[in-house]
Scaffold this active site. Structure first.
Site, PDB file in Angstrom:
ATOM      1  N   HIS A   1      -2.975   7.594   6.349  1.00 12.67           N
ATOM      2  CA  HIS A   1      -3.136   6.345   5.605  1.00 12.67           C
ATOM      3  C   HIS A   1      -4.606   5.952   5.651  1.00 12.67           C
ATOM      4  O   HIS A   1      -5.190   5.621   4.626  1.00 12.67           O
ATOM      5  CB  HIS A   1      -2.241   5.264   6.212  1.00 12.67           C
ATOM      6  CG  HIS A   1      -2.254   3.979   5.449  1.00 12.67           C
ATOM      7  ND1 HIS A   1      -1.870   3.897   4.134  1.00 12.67           N
ATOM      8  CD2 HIS A   1      -2.621   2.716   5.820  1.00 12.67           C
ATOM      9  CE1 HIS A   1      -1.984   2.647   3.717  1.00 12.67           C
ATOM     10  NE2 HIS A   1      -2.441   1.916   4.730  1.00 12.67           N
TER      11      HIS A   1
ATOM     12  N   CYS B   1       0.801  -1.230   0.000  1.00 14.15           N
ATOM     13  CA  CYS B   1       0.000   0.000   0.000  1.00 14.15           C
ATOM     14  C   CYS B   1       0.831   1.276   0.000  1.00 14.15           C
ATOM     15  O   CYS B   1       0.332   2.350  -0.342  1.00 14.15           O
ATOM     16  CB  CYS B   1      -0.920   0.003   1.215  1.00 14.15           C
ATOM     17  SG  CYS B   1      -1.613  -1.603   1.605  1.00 14.15           S
TER      18      CYS B   1
ATOM     19  N   HIS C   1      -9.563   2.000  -1.150  1.00 13.24           N
ATOM     20  CA  HIS C   1      -8.113   1.812  -0.981  1.00 13.24           C
ATOM     21  C   HIS C   1      -7.520   1.492  -2.349  1.00 13.24           C
ATOM     22  O   HIS C   1      -7.704   0.404  -2.886  1.00 13.24           O
ATOM     23  CB  HIS C   1      -7.861   0.679   0.006  1.00 13.24           C
ATOM     24  CG  HIS C   1      -6.429   0.582   0.451  1.00 13.24           C
ATOM     25  ND1 HIS C   1      -5.378   1.166  -0.223  1.00 13.24           N
ATOM     26  CD2 HIS C   1      -5.868  -0.051   1.528  1.00 13.24           C
ATOM     27  CE1 HIS C   1      -4.251   0.909   0.401  1.00 13.24           C
ATOM     28  NE2 HIS C   1      -4.515   0.163   1.476  1.00 13.24           N
TER      29      HIS C   1
END
Length: 1021
Positions: free
Chosen positions: A306, A171, A344
């Site tokens: 995040h 990520c 995401h």
């Protein structure tokens, strides 16, 4: 750390096809999540609310539109290769091009530069679909997959020589890529860097993984820091930014979105689990980034977290931030996460957040958080010095510091500290402000690979210019600088933005107008300047241009200053006042010199570099200055003396134009000592000069022989024996001035040819006064050198018509005639039109000189609009457990429609550009082989293998093998034999014929069987 500037941005995210739409989505707090498109997989087939094995608990996600669309022809990629490429590579290629344009750089100008490419990528599901289909793995499938190729393909197609690498830290991949890029810039491994992140969800694999790991949100939405947070929703997207050292960006006058002040990366190490977040590592990476940026935590106004929306992840991140910000009493730091809008985006998550922060600093407002209304009270954000924004946060004037976190599932963490751009960088100052410039009109230019692309992008630019009040100068200058590099060159002139918008729309709608305003130069331009002589003058010549063009004004003033010590009166003022004294020889010659010099120097300042020069009679003085054979002051002294001395000669001389060859008149000239051959302008265009009474007498005799004559309105018998009384006095002045060898080929009308290492010294200029003007011979010799453009330099066109009447030295259309000044009404528009015509023909102007200094500022234009006509995707959808599927890549646009043929043309018909001639089996075989190798539906002998069809070394090898299978007599053919003869398909056919190729037996390479083979090969790519 030395600051690094973000100077270019491009992105596509769910619900946001471009950067502007992305910012709009953020400011509206919109949701980009939707049902899984059928193009990806059947969401219902893989759905299980209970999260059974092999299933996912959601049918939703953040998906971008048109992931299959790709403008392969723009990048000269064959359909076969495009169909095999991971669509993530395709998205990155187009986004990289647009980001470079957004940085105010023509992408082709980066070719050969040490520009780095750093790409963050986490998934490669295209490879999972295609590299396991073993019978259909080809060279194109191999190079079309792999993480490395996401970066390497950008470097290849843009010809970038800096570091090129892909990063997978899950990520955090794209923010780690930014970290590597910043370090490469600071170590001077590269001078600019492209940083990208990309993510496409082609299969439900990760959705199933998230579900089985207990991380997936049933509604497919991330809800960071919300009481409703219940897991991750997947998202897609692509983003590319352009980075430069801040000092370099400021020096080049680039717009700066924001500045990276510090960036750091670390690892969790051995924590509670491989995929579990580590609070301590996160707070350490924050501290490292703050130290590198030289800021205190209290300086940070907002942080893009995040923020995945998982219970454990949100809690750990809040605690890590709280370690640094908990003491911010009364002034908590704003916190947000774009994952609440998009989902995401995995490998693209870092770049999505980085672009959001950069845009927030650029627009000086932070978007509200979608989760703010339902904040998770258990996180105790206020106790940790944090808050979610319920409304957009307006940033105060002055520097603003922001943070950005991106944490990898495997434990690689990254944090960046950004700051708003310095005021002078956010709104750059004028570039090259001291240099004179401005021609009285703007020239808007745009290039594209073909006419359709021109039309598409003209409309894009017209719509953008109409939607905003934009000054014309900065807008047109941006087009000149950024929209360059393609074969089709469009240029249009305008004096205001409304006129430009109308012209762009009219050009896009009218094919004939578009054809007139665009060009496709095939060879390097070679420009000749032709300087007019006496007789072209008139009161107020070029006065309108002087009034409108500061650039021309600068050079006419320069000529006037050089002449003034020798004339005693301003030639410039005489011209502008409309004084009829301009027809008096004393003033005519210096006035024409001043205009010729000023026009020539104006064009040279505009980047038009003459390769050939010619001046008719007194026009040679300005030509000699441009050729650096005479200094300006020396030429001014000579021309002023020449005109004054001739003015002192007694009246009684005249000139007679005769439609006859010089040889036909030789008998009369030899019998008359007071008459001379003044000029030979062409085979049947001659001028006699001398005593007026004698000219009248022999003129009658000449007419009696059937020749046409015309008396010229002149004050003296120039270039005749009557000029002899001034020669000695002029020679003394010429000796003081001297003269050198021209540094640019100059075709002398004294010699009738190019001066070959011959000085234009005192003796030359003395001879010049009475010598015959051999314009016809000089112009013929110049034309033999093959100029592409003849630019006539003077107050009105005279020489262009004379050149057109000369016999053509070679076959063909001949050079283009360009007129910067058409006559008394000409002003800035005519000069701009001349420059536009030269640009269409291949000349590369110095565009800054077109604009006044205050107009030389960076201005953003909409980036390139790519075609969506061609689409490439997996042929079969991903199937659920227990069902077999073959996922071959395929071009999904209408079945194999030829590139330039109507849709009704059958795919088996191969246009060979023949006009009813006999069949050519060798050509058929070659065309069929080329077609199969690239996957093209049609191929022409005129197509260039590299530039038009996208051939590379792998394709060349395959082509050789296919030719050997189809043709006899080429068994000894090697790749080394082929390479020099691959300029075009037709060249290859001719070479193979020379080599002795033949087709064994009666075959037809355009038959239906061949076509079926083509379709099958394209299907399997």
């Amino acid at each position: 750390m030395e600051p690094v500037a973000i100077v270019g941005i491009d992105c596509r995210f769910p619900g946001a096809p471009d950067t502007g739409a992305y910012w709009d989505l953020l400011m509206r707090g919109a949701d980009g999540v939707r049902e899984v498109p059928r193009q990806r997989w059947d969401a219902k087939e893989f759905h299980s609310e209970a999260g059974e094995e092999g299933h996912t608990n959601t049918t939703q996600g953040g998906f971008i539109a048109d992931p299959d669309a790709f403008d392969d022809e723009f990048f000269t990629i064959s359909p076969r290769e495009a169909a095999a490429m991971d669509p993530q590579q395709r998205l990155l290629l187009q986004s990289a091009w647009r980001a470079v344009e957004d940085a105010g750089i023509a992408p082709r100008n980066l070719a050969g530069t040490p520009t780095g490419v750093f790409v963050g990528v986490m998934g490669n599901e295209w490879a999972q679909l295609h590299l396991t289909d073993y019978p259909n793995v080809t060279a194109q499938v191999g190079s079309g997959n792999g993480y490395c190729m996401t970066a390497n393909r950008i470097s290849y197609h843009l010809d970038l020589k800096g570091p090129s690498l892909a990063v997978d830290t899950a990520c955090s991949s794209s923010l780690v890529a930014a970290h590597l890029a910043v370090n490469a810039l600071l170590s001077e491994e590269c001078d600019q860097a492209l940083v990208g992140g990309v993510n496409l969800a082609l299969t439900p694999a990760l959705s199933i993984f998230y579900t089985q790991a207990g991380l997936s949100a049933p509604d497919g939405r991330c809800k960071p820091f919300s009481a409703e947070a219940n897991g991750i929703g997947r998202g897609e997207g692509v983003g590319v930014i352009v980075l430069r050292r801040l000092r370099d960006a400021i020096a080049d006058g680039q717009r700066v979105y924001a500045v990276i002040r510090g960036i750091a990366v670390n690892q969790d190490g051995r924590s509670n689990g491989l995929t579990a977040p580590n609070r301590w590592a996160q707070q350490e990476v924050l501290a490292a980034a703050y130290r590198r940026a030289g800021v205190e935590p209290s300086d940070v106004v907002f942080t893009e977290a995040h923020g995945t929306g998982t219970g454990l992840g949100d809690m750990m991140e809040v605690k890590a931030l709280g370690h640094h910000h908990a003491d911010r009493t009364g002034k908590p730091m704003a916190l947000g996460s774009v994952k609440g809008n998009l989902g995401h985006t995995e490998g693209a998550a870092g770049i999505a957040g980085l672009i959001k922060v950069a845009l927030s600093l650029h627009h000086r407002v932070v978007p509200a958080s979608r989760s703010a209304a339902k904040e998770n009270k258990q996180l105790k954000l206020r106790d940790h010095g944090l808050r979610l924004l319920k409304a957009p946060l307006r940033l105060p004037a002055g520097p603003t510091v922001a943070g950005l976190s991106s944490f990898g599932m495997g434990g690689t963490n990254a944090h960046a500290v950004l700051e708003s751009a310095p005021g002078h960088a956010a709104r750059p100052e004028t570039a090259n402000g001291a240099a004179p410039g401005g021609i009285g009109a703007a020239v808007f230019t745009l290039t594209a690979p073909n006419a359709d692309a021109l039309r598409r992008n003209l409309l894009t630019q017209a719509d953008a210019a109409a939607a905003r009040r934009v000054p014309l100068g900065p807008l047109a200058r941006a087009g000149n600088r950024v929209k360059a590099g393609h074969r089709h060159r469009f240029a249009i002139t305008a004096t205001d933005t409304a006129e430009l918008v109308a012209g762009l729309r009219e050009s896009a709608a009218d094919p004939e107008l578009l054809a007139r305003l665009s060009g496709r130069p095939t060879a390097r331009p070679r420009t000749a300047f032709l300087f007019t002589g006496q007789g072209s003058q008139y009161p107020r010549m070029t006065a309108a241009l002087y009034e409108q063009s500061p650039l021309y004004r600068h050079f006419l003033d320069e000529a006037d200053a050089a002449l003034l010590p020798h004339t005693g009166r301003s030639v410039r003022d005489l011209i502008l006042a409309g004084d009829v004294a301009v027809h008096s020889t004393r003033w005519t010659q210096p006035a024409l010199f001043a205009v010729g010099y000023a026009l020539g120097r104006t064009l040279m300042a505009l980047g038009v570099r003459p390769g050939l020069l010619l001046g008719h009679s007194v026009g040679e003085f300005a030509a000699a200055v441009l050729a650096r054979a005479l200094p300006l002051d020396g030429a001014a002294q000579l021309i002023a003396a020449r005109g004054a001395l001739m003015q002192e000669l007694p009246a009684g001389g005249g000139m007679l134009s005769v439609r006859a060859a010089g040889e036909d008149l030789q008998g009369w000239i030899e019998r008359e000592p007071l008459v001379g051959l003044a000029a030979v302008n062409g085979p049947t265009s001659t001028v006699l000069s001398g005593d007026l009474e004698t000219l009248e007498r022999i003129g009658a005799e000449i007419e009696a022989k059937g020749f046409t004559t015309r008396r010229l309105q002149v004050s003296h018998a120039f270039h005749s024996p009557l000029m002899r009384p001034v020669l000695d006095r002029f020679a003394k002045i010429a000796a003081e001035v001297g003269g050198g060898v021209p540094e640019i080929p100059l075709y002398s009308t004294v010699r009738g040819r190019v001066l070959d290492d011959e000085a234009m010294d005192a003796s030359y200029w003395v001879e010049h006064i009475s010598a015959t003007v051999q314009f016809g011979d000089a112009a013929t010799a110049l034309l033999a050198e093959g100029p592409t453009h003849l630019v006539e330099i003077g107050p009105q066109p005279v020489l262009s018509g004379m050149v057109r009447r000369l016999d053509r030295p070679t076959e063909g259309a001949g050079p283009a005639h360009v007129l910067p000044v058409h006559g008394p009404e000409s002003a800035g528009r005519a000069l701009a039109e001349a420059l536009a015509e030269l640009y269409r023909g291949g000349v590369e102007p110095d565009w800054d000189a077109v604009y006044a200094p205050e107009e030389r500022v960076a201005h953003p234009l909409p980036p390139y609009t790519f075609s969506k006509e061609h689409r490439y995707w997996a042929r079969n959808p991903v199937r659920g457990p227990g069902t077999a599927a073959v996922a071959a890549a395929v071009r999904t646009d209408p079945a194999l429609v030829p590139r330039s043929e109507p849709e009704t043309a059958p795919a088996s018909v191969l246009p060979l550009d023949r006009t009813g001639g006999p069949a050519d089996p060798v050509a058929d075989a070659v065309l069929g082989a080329v077609r199969l190798v690239g996957g093209w539906s049609d191929v022409s002998p005129h197509d260039r293998l590299y530039e038009d069809l996208g051939f590379d070394s792998v394709m060349i090898m395959e082509l050789k093998n296919r030719l050997e299978a189809r043709l006899a007599g080429i068994g000894s053919l090697t790749v080394q034999d082929l390479l020099p003869r691959l300029s075009s398909v037709g060249d290859l056919v001719a070479f193979l014929r020379e080599f002795g190729a033949s087709v064994p037996g009666p075959v037809s390479f355009g038959d239906t069987g061949e076509n079926r083979a083509l379709m099958e090969e394209e299907r399997t790519a």
